[in-house]
Write an enzyme that holds these catalytic residues in place. Sequence first.
Site, PDB file in Angstrom:
ATOM      1  N   GLU B  80      42.724  30.053  41.870  1.00 11.98           N
ATOM      2  CA  GLU B  80      43.635  30.799  42.744  1.00 11.98           C
ATOM      3  C   GLU B  80      43.766  30.049  44.071  1.00 11.98           C
ATOM      4  O   GLU B  80      44.328  30.561  45.023  1.00 11.98           O
ATOM      5  CB  GLU B  80      43.159  32.228  42.943  1.00 11.98           C
ATOM      6  N   CYS B 112      40.053  35.775  39.462  1.00  9.61           N
ATOM      7  CA  CYS B 112      38.788  35.120  39.096  1.00  9.61           C
ATOM      8  C   CYS B 112      38.660  34.797  37.616  1.00  9.61           C
ATOM      9  O   CYS B 112      37.610  34.314  37.174  1.00  9.61           O
ATOM     10  CB  CYS B 112      37.609  35.981  39.531  1.00  9.61           C
ATOM     11  N   ARG B 199      37.120  49.658  48.252  1.00 15.23           N
ATOM     12  CA  ARG B 199      36.296  50.245  47.207  1.00 15.23           C
ATOM     13  C   ARG B 199      37.043  50.367  45.868  1.00 15.23           C
ATOM     14  O   ARG B 199      36.432  50.451  44.813  1.00 15.23           O
ATOM     15  CB  ARG B 199      35.842  51.629  47.676  1.00 15.23           C
ATOM     16  N   THR B 201      38.471  48.155  44.330  1.00 18.53           N
ATOM     17  CA  THR B 201      38.239  46.998  43.457  1.00 18.53           C
ATOM     18  C   THR B 201      37.100  47.265  42.474  1.00 18.53           C
ATOM     19  O   THR B 201      36.995  46.590  41.464  1.00 18.53           O
ATOM     20  CB  THR B 201      37.864  45.735  44.269  1.00 18.53           C
ATOM     21  N   HIS B 234      31.067  38.521  35.173  1.00 20.45           N
ATOM     22  CA  HIS B 234      31.651  37.963  36.401  1.00 20.45           C
ATOM     23  C   HIS B 234      30.868  38.469  37.611  1.00 20.45           C
ATOM     24  O   HIS B 234      30.429  39.614  37.654  1.00 20.45           O
ATOM     25  CB  HIS B 234      33.132  38.347  36.522  1.00 20.45           C
ATOM     26  N   LYS B 239      25.541  42.674  43.073  1.00 20.28           N
ATOM     27  CA  LYS B 239      25.316  44.055  42.641  1.00 20.28           C
ATOM     28  C   LYS B 239      26.115  44.419  41.386  1.00 20.28           C
ATOM     29  O   LYS B 239      25.604  45.050  40.470  1.00 20.28           O
ATOM     30  CB  LYS B 239      25.728  45.021  43.768  1.00 20.28           C
ATOM     31  N   ARG B 243      24.842  46.070  37.877  1.00 21.56           N
ATOM     32  CA  ARG B 243      25.189  47.459  37.571  1.00 21.56           C
ATOM     33  C   ARG B 243      25.917  47.565  36.229  1.00 21.56           C
ATOM     34  O   ARG B 243      25.624  48.437  35.416  1.00 21.56           O
ATOM     35  CB  ARG B 243      26.050  48.038  38.699  1.00 21.56           C
ATOM     36  N   ASN B 266      30.506  33.922  45.343  1.00 24.29           N
ATOM     37  CA  ASN B 266      31.497  34.095  44.273  1.00 24.29           C
ATOM     38  C   ASN B 266      32.430  32.891  44.253  1.00 24.29           C
ATOM     39  O   ASN B 266      33.206  32.702  45.184  1.00 24.29           O
ATOM     40  CB  ASN B 266      32.290  35.384  44.516  1.00 24.29           C
ATOM     41  N   SER B 296      40.966  40.030  39.066  1.00 28.21           N
ATOM     42  CA  SER B 296      41.694  41.144  39.661  1.00 28.21           C
ATOM     43  C   SER B 296      43.158  41.063  39.270  1.00 28.21           C
ATOM     44  O   SER B 296      43.708  39.992  39.075  1.00 28.21           O
ATOM     45  CB  SER B 296      41.570  41.087  41.188  1.00 28.21           C
TER      46      SER B 296
END
Lengths: 134, 345
Positions: B80, B112, B199, B201, B234, B239, B243, B266, B296
């Site tokens: 990107e 990504c 948030r 995302t 990814h 976090k 998760r 990232n 995204s």
Amino acid sequence: MSTVPRFWRHIPQRYNLVGTHCKNCDEYYFPPRTICPTCRRAARMEDHKFRGEGEVVTFTTIYNATDDFKRQTPYNLAIIELSEGPRLTGQVICSPSEIEIGMRVRPVFRILGKDGDRGIIYYGTKFVPAGGPI
Amino acid sequence: MPAGIVSYGAYIPRYRIRAEEIARVWGEREDMARSLNVFQKSVPDLDEDAVTIAVEASRNAVKRASVDPARIGAIYAGSESHPYAVKPTATIVGEAIGVDHQLTAADFEFACKAGTAAVQACLGLVSANLIDLGLAIGTDTSQGAPGDALEYTAAAGGAAFIIGREDLAAEIEGFYSFTTDTPDFWRREGMAYPEHGGRFTGEPGYFKHVTSATLGLLAKMKTGPEDYDYAVFHQPNGKFPERVAKRLGFSRDQIEPGLVVPWIGNTYSGSSLIGLAATLDVASPGERILLASFGSGAGSDAFSIRVRDAIDEIRDRAPKVRDYFEDVVYLDYAVYAKHKGKLRL
């Protein structure tokens, strides 16, 4: 910096250090030569891709650069003797306190320059100290 | 005929900035690093961009399995942050690795996950016997606006995979993709920095897509988390992959080898592919890896990969991902701003 056709013609040497080799006298040339100055008509020239490993013969550190390179100061310019023999001028990416005569270097692919904000980006070979973890 | 990974290579620039240094400049909480599980991120040198990173990663891939570049029939470069809006990254990479010129090439963009989309395109051409080898690249020098949450993670790096049918280091057993129109992150033409939905995302973006693609793959392959030795998700921060792994029933041990984001940030199109490369650096023949990317916009590609005997032969012939964690140079925010072109001269 240079014209588009001129850069385009130099792509093989800038990206991959493609020079020439005379099979008659076993001499290597960079930048490439179309004739061998030693053998003349007896020359048997072929393309040769240099490995890019070499040694710093001498160097200088630039603190006051032209506008194109201002952002990169201080940076090191060195004359490098390639393992096959020829010498060339190139940038060695490391701290000015790290570079020294006789230091072994290896090639990396980097941006050599940009033709302003609108022109083309010139890519090619620079050098870094050899023997790191990579 | 089975197809998969013949070789792979990664590249991460040498410079790092610590999350706490960014937090200091913007007066953010000191525990930002811990809350993101990203302690530092990679920063490109002044003369590095997505093209130079792609070239270094591709050269490592060519070197690792001693591949003759003339066999490569397709190059797809996912990023990107392609340096040119018009003029392909893929052609520069091709020339720099010394391909024969009888090949097709194009640049991909899908936030990504453009790199895994490139892997799929190569896999299609290779499986259909239309080309011998394909080179798929994920590379980025990603941008985060000064002071934005993205600035703590937006890093630089890339990975390249040579896809073929013979001499496989790892077979790609199957893939499953999940794609929707979800505007969780974007950058308009001509803008220097991306925008994101904060948030938003997370749940409707990352978690929905990664979970759907992974569950779809497991159902298609008739496998469960216990059938995989490793999993790579990814890594926009440290976090989210932890998760999503927990939610899907994967253990900490399964994701550990591929979880590189705490040390490099990232790397966008490079992110999940560098995670895969780091996992191949340690995986043994016969072991299985699950890979799920996320881009995204939004989509996720999940792959089931089985490591083959050839991995042991080729592994040590090129730098490993963790080799790039050593001998790093830390920058303060001012020098970092210069490296990223945030200072206008």
